[in-house]
Design an enzyme around this catalytic site. Structure first.
Site, mmCIF file in Angstrom:
data_model
loop_
_atom_site.group_PDB
_atom_site.id
_atom_site.type_symbol
_atom_site.label_atom_id
_atom_site.label_comp_id
_atom_site.label_asym_id
_atom_site.label_seq_id
_atom_site.Cartn_x
_atom_site.Cartn_y
_atom_site.Cartn_z
ATOM 1 N N CYS A 113 6.524 2.633 10.983
ATOM 2 C CA CYS A 113 7.225 1.509 10.335
ATOM 3 C C CYS A 113 8.740 1.567 10.538
ATOM 4 C CB CYS A 113 6.887 1.455 8.851
ATOM 5 S SG CYS A 113 5.139 1.191 8.526
ATOM 6 N N HIS A 250 12.415 -2.943 5.419
ATOM 7 C CA HIS A 250 11.031 -2.910 5.909
ATOM 8 C C HIS A 250 10.157 -3.514 4.811
ATOM 9 C CE1 HIS A 250 7.190 -1.718 7.250
ATOM 10 N NE2 HIS A 250 7.050 -0.723 6.402
ATOM 11 N N ASN A 280 2.623 -5.949 5.484
ATOM 12 C CA ASN A 280 3.365 -4.879 6.165
ATOM 13 C C ASN A 280 3.002 -4.902 7.648
ATOM 14 O OD1 ASN A 280 4.380 -2.511 7.208
ATOM 15 N ND2 ASN A 280 3.671 -1.217 5.512
HETATM 16 N N1 ACO Z 1 -8.093 -3.988 -4.900
HETATM 17 C C1 ACO Z 1 -8.502 -3.690 -6.143
HETATM 18 N N2 ACO Z 1 -8.385 -2.461 -6.684
HETATM 19 C C2 ACO Z 1 -7.835 -1.516 -5.905
HETATM 20 C C3 ACO Z 1 -7.393 -1.760 -4.601
HETATM 21 C C4 ACO Z 1 -7.548 -3.058 -4.104
HETATM 22 N N3 ACO Z 1 -7.136 -3.417 -2.868
HETATM 23 N N4 ACO Z 1 -6.890 -0.621 -4.090
HETATM 24 C C5 ACO Z 1 -7.002 0.318 -5.044
HETATM 25 N N5 ACO Z 1 -7.581 -0.221 -6.124
HETATM 26 C C6 ACO Z 1 -7.891 0.433 -7.402
HETATM 27 C C7 ACO Z 1 -8.019 1.918 -7.281
HETATM 28 O O1 ACO Z 1 -9.309 2.277 -6.862
HETATM 29 C C8 ACO Z 1 -7.721 2.362 -8.692
HETATM 30 O O2 ACO Z 1 -8.875 2.183 -9.473
HETATM 31 P P1 ACO Z 1 -9.280 3.262 -10.579
HETATM 32 O O3 ACO Z 1 -8.148 3.264 -11.567
HETATM 33 O O4 ACO Z 1 -10.562 2.731 -11.112
HETATM 34 O O5 ACO Z 1 -9.418 4.564 -9.854
HETATM 35 C C9 ACO Z 1 -6.682 1.361 -9.174
HETATM 36 O O6 ACO Z 1 -6.799 0.231 -8.292
HETATM 37 C C10 ACO Z 1 -5.274 1.896 -9.119
HETATM 38 O O7 ACO Z 1 -5.080 2.506 -7.846
HETATM 39 P P2 ACO Z 1 -3.734 3.200 -7.486
HETATM 40 O O8 ACO Z 1 -3.846 3.806 -6.138
HETATM 41 O O9 ACO Z 1 -3.299 4.060 -8.633
HETATM 42 O O10 ACO Z 1 -2.781 1.947 -7.432
HETATM 43 P P3 ACO Z 1 -1.219 1.929 -7.285
HETATM 44 O O11 ACO Z 1 -0.638 1.282 -8.465
HETATM 45 O O12 ACO Z 1 -0.661 3.246 -6.850
HETATM 46 O O13 ACO Z 1 -1.046 0.893 -6.067
HETATM 47 C C11 ACO Z 1 -0.550 0.894 -3.729
HETATM 48 C C12 ACO Z 1 -1.577 1.232 -4.800
HETATM 49 C C13 ACO Z 1 -0.306 -0.608 -3.766
HETATM 50 C C14 ACO Z 1 -1.107 1.277 -2.361
HETATM 51 C C15 ACO Z 1 0.762 1.652 -4.047
HETATM 52 O O14 ACO Z 1 0.521 3.017 -4.230
HETATM 53 C C16 ACO Z 1 1.768 1.488 -2.965
HETATM 54 O O15 ACO Z 1 2.317 0.418 -2.766
HETATM 55 N N6 ACO Z 1 2.104 2.557 -2.205
HETATM 56 C C17 ACO Z 1 2.990 2.463 -1.093
HETATM 57 C C18 ACO Z 1 2.145 2.305 0.102
HETATM 58 C C19 ACO Z 1 2.745 1.526 1.216
HETATM 59 O O16 ACO Z 1 3.478 0.565 1.047
HETATM 60 N N7 ACO Z 1 2.395 1.946 2.411
HETATM 61 C C20 ACO Z 1 2.773 1.237 3.587
HETATM 62 C C21 ACO Z 1 3.023 2.192 4.688
HETATM 63 S S1 ACO Z 1 4.414 3.175 4.376
HETATM 64 C C22 ACO Z 1 5.651 2.197 4.348
HETATM 65 O O17 ACO Z 1 5.625 1.209 5.025
HETATM 66 C C23 ACO Z 1 6.823 2.516 3.526
#
Ligand code: ACO
Length: 323
Positions: A113, A250, A280
């Site tokens: 990225c 980004h 993304n």
């Molecule tokens: N739809 C519905 N529910 C979902 C989904 C989905 N797509 N994905 C996960 N869940 C559920 C999980 O299973 C979990 O359920 P549970 O509580 O029953 O176990 C619940 O939602 C919460 O999951 P978390 O992983 O705790 O959710 P979080 O609030 O951390 O959000 C996310 C997840 C959006 C991926 C967040 O961690 C994030 O934005 N991280 C950064 C990742 C990123 O942007 N990466 C891109 C590449 S790196 C970069 O470009 C910088």
């Protein structure tokens, strides 16, 4: 002092729009969950047979038209991508061929990225050292090809697309009043490999693998690292956040954009956000957002613009330029 000035930019997206509701019909997710956690409303996904080079070429042609030059005037093509058409040769050489260009040099940069920021640092160095006068820099991705479509924690986040800029050498005074790239700052920490990676590759599994991510850890590091990169670039120029007209981050996640802005005291009205439309798009995200803001008349000639990104590796970085 020679400065690398952006003389044109262009963007290209596949025709195929995939909304959150479209995804919810295939995986266990919902429009509400995706919007609340990420800000993403839709993404563009390449059609079967549509390759990274097709998107890159579209963006390249748009950037060349915007710059008012043709490929014959280019000395170099750099393509930032994690999703090349083939393991080799570089996607940049495929674009070179399709532009009908048989001279100069073309190569890819791989920093996931952060690829566009890394590519910009390379292009800026090439121009400032006199190795090249005019460079086409592309960020192009088909991230959809690396996704595990059964993994709802990752497949909802990414999209496909391409953005490109043409950089050209111009004389400057060597101070912050110059038009062009004023500084770039690059960082990486390979010890954080396991946070974001593909579970395959040419020399390990002889497959391309699928994207794997520890979302919460990525989130934490992203806000800290991006804020540090922005600060490093500002410090190098002797500027503060108040001096910057536009931040072009980004486009990973709206919450990362908001968290970074809060941490540094940046006015959210000066942060370009296209994550709702594009998702993304990895190395394509910064040039896509930049071109969108230029097209919409928000970024104007003379504005101070700060670009930043973070991605797998981890890699991260920032670039300060006067448009
Ligand atoms: N739809 C519905 N529910 C979902 C989904 C989905 N797509 N994905 C996960 N869940 C559920 C999980 O299973 C979990 O359920 P549970 O509580 O029953 O176990 C619940 O939602 C919460 O999951 P978390 O992983 O705790 O959710 P979080 O609030 O951390 O959000 C996310 C997840 C959006 C991926 C967040 O961690 C994030 O934005 N991280 C950064 C990742 C990123 O942007 N990466 C891109 C590449 S790196 C970069 O470009 C910088």
């Amino acid at each position: 002092m020679i400065r690398a000035r952006i003389i044109g930019c262009g963007a290209f997206l596949p025709d195929n729009v995939v909304t959150n509701d479209d995804l919810a019909a295939k995986v266990d997710t919902s429009d509400e969950w995706i919007r609340e956690r990420t800000g993403i409303r839709q993404r563009y996904i390449a059609l079967p047979g549509e390759k990274t080079s097709d998107l890159a070429l579209g963006a390249a042609r748009a950037a060349l038209t915007d710059a008012g030059i043709d490929a014959g005037e280019l000395d170099m093509i750099i393509c930032a991508t994690t999703t090349p058409d083939e393991s080799f040769p570089a996607t940049a050489t495929i674009v070179q061929s399709r532009l009908g260009m048989g001279h100069g040099a073309a190569f890819d940069v791989q920093a996931v990225c952060s690829g566009f920021i890394y590519g910009l640092a390379v292009a800026d160095s090439m121009i400032r050292t006199g190795a090249a006068r005019t460079i086409l820099l592309i960020g192009a991705e088909t991230m959809s090809r690396l996704l595990d479509w059964n993994d709802r924690t990752t497949c909802v986040l990414f999209g496909d697309g391409a953005g490109a800029v043409v950089l050209q050498a111009h004389d400057g005074l060597g101070d912050n009043s110059d038009q062009g790239v004023l500084n770039t700052r690059l960082f990486s920490d390979g010890r954080l490999h396991d946070m974001l990676y593909t579970d395959g590759g040419v020399s390990s599994t002889q497959t391309v693998g699928k994207l794997r991510m520890h979302g919460k850890e990525v989130f934490k590091h992203a806000v800290t690292n991006i804020a540090a990169a922005i600060q490093a670039s500002l410090d190098a120029a002797g500027l503060t956040v108040e001096d910057i007209d536009w931040f072009v981050p980004h486009q990973a996640n709206q919450r990362i954009l908001d968290g970074t802005a809060r941490k540094l005291g940046i006015d959210p009205g000066r942060v370009i956000s296209t994550v709702a439309q594009h998702g993304n798009t990895s190395a394509a995200s910064v040039p896509l957002a930049l071109c969108t803001a230029v097209r919409e008349g928000r970024i104007k000639r003379g504005d101070l613009v700060l670009l930043e990104a973070m991605g797998g590796g981890f890699t991260w970085g920032a670039a300060l330029l006067r448009w």
